[in-house]
Design a protein around this motif. Structure first.
Motif, PDB file in Angstrom:
ATOM      1  N   UNK A 427      -0.233  21.105 -23.163  1.00 53.11           N
ATOM      2  CA  UNK A 427      -0.478  19.724 -22.664  1.00 53.11           C
ATOM      3  C   UNK A 427      -1.827  19.642 -22.668  1.00 53.11           C
ATOM      4  N   UNK A 428      -2.654  18.717 -23.305  1.00 57.81           N
ATOM      5  CA  UNK A 428      -4.152  18.557 -23.172  1.00 57.81           C
ATOM      6  C   UNK A 428      -4.553  17.077 -22.810  1.00 57.81           C
ATOM      7  N   UNK A 429      -5.589  17.076 -21.989  1.00 59.73           N
ATOM      8  CA  UNK A 429      -5.859  15.819 -21.049  1.00 59.73           C
ATOM      9  C   UNK A 429      -6.972  15.522 -21.936  1.00 59.73           C
ATOM     10  N   UNK A 430      -7.558  14.251 -22.509  1.00 54.94           N
ATOM     11  CA  UNK A 430      -8.739  14.085 -22.969  1.00 54.94           C
ATOM     12  C   UNK A 430      -9.281  12.928 -21.827  1.00 54.94           C
ATOM     13  N   UNK A 431     -10.341  13.125 -21.135  1.00 56.98           N
ATOM     14  CA  UNK A 431     -10.881  12.177 -20.238  1.00 56.98           C
ATOM     15  C   UNK A 431     -11.838  11.099 -20.991  1.00 56.98           C
ATOM     16  N   UNK A 456      -0.763  15.383 -26.534  1.00 59.14           N
ATOM     17  CA  UNK A 456      -2.199  14.846 -26.090  1.00 59.14           C
ATOM     18  C   UNK A 456      -1.811  13.655 -24.651  1.00 59.14           C
ATOM     19  N   UNK A 457      -2.767  13.644 -23.636  1.00 53.09           N
ATOM     20  CA  UNK A 457      -2.834  12.495 -22.793  1.00 53.09           C
ATOM     21  C   UNK A 457      -4.246  12.151 -22.659  1.00 53.09           C
ATOM     22  N   UNK A 458      -4.423  10.833 -22.950  1.00 49.23           N
ATOM     23  CA  UNK A 458      -5.823  10.130 -22.835  1.00 49.23           C
ATOM     24  C   UNK A 458      -5.790   9.216 -21.612  1.00 49.23           C
ATOM     25  N   UNK A 459      -6.767   9.504 -20.488  1.00 52.42           N
ATOM     26  CA  UNK A 459      -6.942   9.066 -19.540  1.00 52.42           C
ATOM     27  C   UNK A 459      -8.348   8.901 -18.986  1.00 52.42           C
ATOM     28  N   UNK A 460      -8.666   7.952 -18.467  1.00 52.14           N
ATOM     29  CA  UNK A 460      -9.958   7.849 -17.612  1.00 52.14           C
ATOM     30  C   UNK A 460      -9.930   8.230 -16.217  1.00 52.14           C
ATOM     31  N   UNK A 461     -10.916   9.094 -15.782  1.00 54.21           N
ATOM     32  CA  UNK A 461     -10.850   9.358 -14.609  1.00 54.21           C
ATOM     33  C   UNK A 461     -11.025   8.610 -13.463  1.00 54.21           C
ATOM     34  N   UNK A 462     -10.589   8.647 -12.410  1.00 57.39           N
ATOM     35  CA  UNK A 462     -10.703   7.577 -11.143  1.00 57.39           C
ATOM     36  C   UNK A 462      -9.446   6.997 -10.656  1.00 57.39           C
ATOM     37  N   UNK A 463      -9.613   5.984  -9.817  1.00 54.70           N
ATOM     38  CA  UNK A 463      -8.442   5.313  -9.299  1.00 54.70           C
ATOM     39  C   UNK A 463      -7.858   6.307  -8.159  1.00 54.70           C
TER      40      UNK A 463
END
Length: 592
Positions: A427-431, A456-463
């Motif tokens: 599993x790869x996270x693309x920030x 693939x998981x795309x997510x913006x950091x934060x929250x």
């Protein structure tokens, strides 16, 4: 009061002319029968006898009789011992002829009376010491008396005069040779019979060590000042003052410290200054209203906080390094208090300290502690190295990441190993980013990554920190362009892979020191991809012969504002054919 030898002697010697007037009249009628010369001699002899008797008896028994330096005071005797004392007194008047012989007899009789008083049993409750050695022996039986409570002291030392005062409610013998034991000060009182009492005072023991100008070779950022102290410490939020009681020869003086774990002149207006002052007596500090047994750590949550990288590098990792050693038994004092920031990291703060945080900006109490840190220990950004003073417990970044997994309940301690499980994809996270340094061809990147075998998981950091930490921990590879989002690598399981995309503009040093080396310190596998001039959006803003392409390092030399407005403001469009090699390298690392 019972009768005394003195009173009896006085009553038996009452002059005859004090009798009733009738007797005096009869005496006058017979006066003429005596010859004048004989009468005068008789009268003089009688008066001399009466005066000698009066002075001798009064000197013998009066309690204020002067003593020599080696004599002991004899208490006033209220009852005669078995009649012998009265018998001795009755024999006094007939055994002297002149003043000199009478005085010698008085001294002999005084010594004899003392021996009689000591040798006979009496009902008197007053113990008379006639033997100096007996008195010394009683005092020796009371030596080395230890007093553990200030309320039980028999010896009080005046702060102004420095002279001892003996508590009148305690016998002198019990006041001598006494030791006062205190964690702050010891007054040892010693004396011999006939000597003056001497007070030897040891200074209040305190320690204060400050690291104010620490710089590592090859790392341009100086560490902030931090002071550690032990002793009697007072924290006064109203005056932003920390005081430590010390002795004048320790020379602590006064310091002003901004307790934020990054040294930067730009931060000075933002971070509240705390004054650390050395005083010599308790009267120089206000009375404590709250006493803490746990050590205190004073720090600021201002500065660059609000950025996840600075939250971790400037506050939370230094706080871990400073306070984790106390296993929750530590009291936090926070200046530049930010309720939103505190709530965001409440799980971490609550795991480090089991006590409610003291808001130094609003609290009105005077707090007293025995051990305190003003400021936080800091190593490099997202790095904890071994060091004898700032890291005495030998923590490292693996300890910190393990701590975070406990705080947020992160279950994975290792990434997937390719080939161990059939049909299990890494599993790869693309920030992603909404502002600058975005990946312009993100969709194409996702497509290529899936073709190579990634989930693939795309997510913006934060929250929500906990939810994002759990997302990161569920991944085996994390990819991001240089920026604060890469800080989330702290949640990855050890041996996972980090890919940093480095923008154009001589960013190699920053990329390596801020995220590359920390990844290695966390036992992560690190890959770095540096974009070319053609992959940067700067090519759309500046001609190819511009200084940003010919000499990008000159932009760095102009300061952070120029760097932020030019280099850090670019976006990237990855050459996917070229970038494909980096993705394949990540897959290879997961098989090791």
């Amino acid at each position: 009061m019972g009768s005394s030898p003195y009173s009896r002697a006085a009553s038996n010697s009452k002059p005859s002319w004090d009798r009733k007037s009738k007797q005096n009249t009869k005496f006058g009628r017979n006066f003429g029968k005596f010859e004048p010369k004989k009468f005068s001699l008789g009268l003089m002899g009688f008066c001399s006898l009466m005066l000698l008797t009066f002075f001798s008896v009064s000197k013998l028994f009066h309690p204020s009789t002067p003593l020599s330096e080696n004599d002991e005071a004899v208490p006033f005797i209220e009852s005669a011992p078995n009649g012998k004392l009265e018998e001795e007194i009755a024999n006094l008047g007939s055994n002297f002829e002149d003043i000199g012989s009478r005085n010698n007899a008085t001294r002999n009789e005084s010594r004899k009376l003392e021996e009689l008083s000591a040798s006979n049993e009496t009902d008197s409750t007053e113990l008379v010491f006639t033997d100096l050695e007996t008195r010394k022996q009683k005092i020796e039986n009371n030596v080395n008396l230890k007093v553990d409570s200030v309320n039980e002291l028999a010896v009080i030392v005046s702060k102004d005069e420095g002279t001892p005062m003996i508590d009148k409610g305690v016998p002198l013998e019990d006041n001598l040779n006494m030791e006062l034991h205190s964690s702050d000060k010891q007054d040892v009182v010693t004396s011999n019979i006939g000597d003056e009492i001497e007070v030897e005072s040891t200074e209040i023991k305190s320690t204060l060590t400050c690291d104010e100008n620490s710089i590592d070779e090859g790392f341009p950022y100086a560490r902030p000042a931090i002071c550690e102290m032990t002793g009697k410490i007072t924290i006064n939020p109203v005056s932003s003052l920390v005081t430590i009681i010390s002795s004048p020869d320790q020379g602590y003086g006064e310091k002003k410290i901004r307790p934020y774990a990054r040294k930067d002149d730009y931060l000075f207006p933002k971070v509240k200054e705390i004054t650390l002052k050395s005083v010599f007596t308790e009267s120089d500090v206000p009375h404590c209203t709250i006493t803490h047994e746990a050590p205190a750590v004073l720090f600021s949550v201002s500065g660059y906080t609000g950025n996840f990288f600075h939250d971790m590098a400037d506050v939370l990792i230094p706080l871990f390094l400073t306070s984790y050693q106390f296993n929750g038994e530590v009291q936090f004092f926070v200046t530049n208090y930010d309720h939103k920031w505190i709530q965001k990291y409440r799980p971490i703060l609550g795991k480090l300290s089991r006590y409610s945080i003291v808001n130094l900006d609003r609290d009105k109490s005077v707090h007293c502690v025995k051990h305190a840190f003003l400021g936080l220990f800091r190593d490099r950004d997202l790095i904890i190295h071994l060091h004898p003073t700032r890291n005495p417990k030998n923590y490292d970044m693996l300890d910190f990441t393990k701590f975070l997994r406990q705080v947020y309940g992160l279950k994975r301690g290792t990434p997937i190993v390719l080939g161990d499980q059939l049909h299990k994809r890494p599993r790869m996270l693309i920030i992603s980013r909404k502002g600058t340094r975005r990946i312009s061809n993100l969709r194409e990147l996702v497509r290529v990554s899936k073709q190579l075998g990634f989930e693939v998981v795309v997510s913006e950091a934060g929250g929500n920190v906990k939810r994002y930490a759990q997302l990161v921990n569920s991944c085996d590879v994390m990819l991001a362009v240089h920026g604060a989002g890469l800080t989330n690598q702290i949640f990855l399981p050890p041996n996972a892979v980090v890919i940093q995309v480095v923008p154009w503009g001589k960013m190699d040093w920053m990329a390596t020191n801020f995220y590359g080396q920390p990844a290695i310190e966390m036992n992560l596998k690190y890959l770095e991809y540096s974009v070319s001039m053609d992959e940067s959006s700067l090519i759309e803003r500046y001609p190819r012969d511009h200084v940003v392409f010919k000499d990008p390092y000159s932009i760095h030399l102009q300061g952070w504002e120029a760097l932020s407005n030019v280099i850090m403001a670019q976006n990237v469009k990855l050459n996917l054919r070229r970038f494909r090699e980096t993705l394949l390298s990540a897959l290879d690392l997961l098989q090791e």
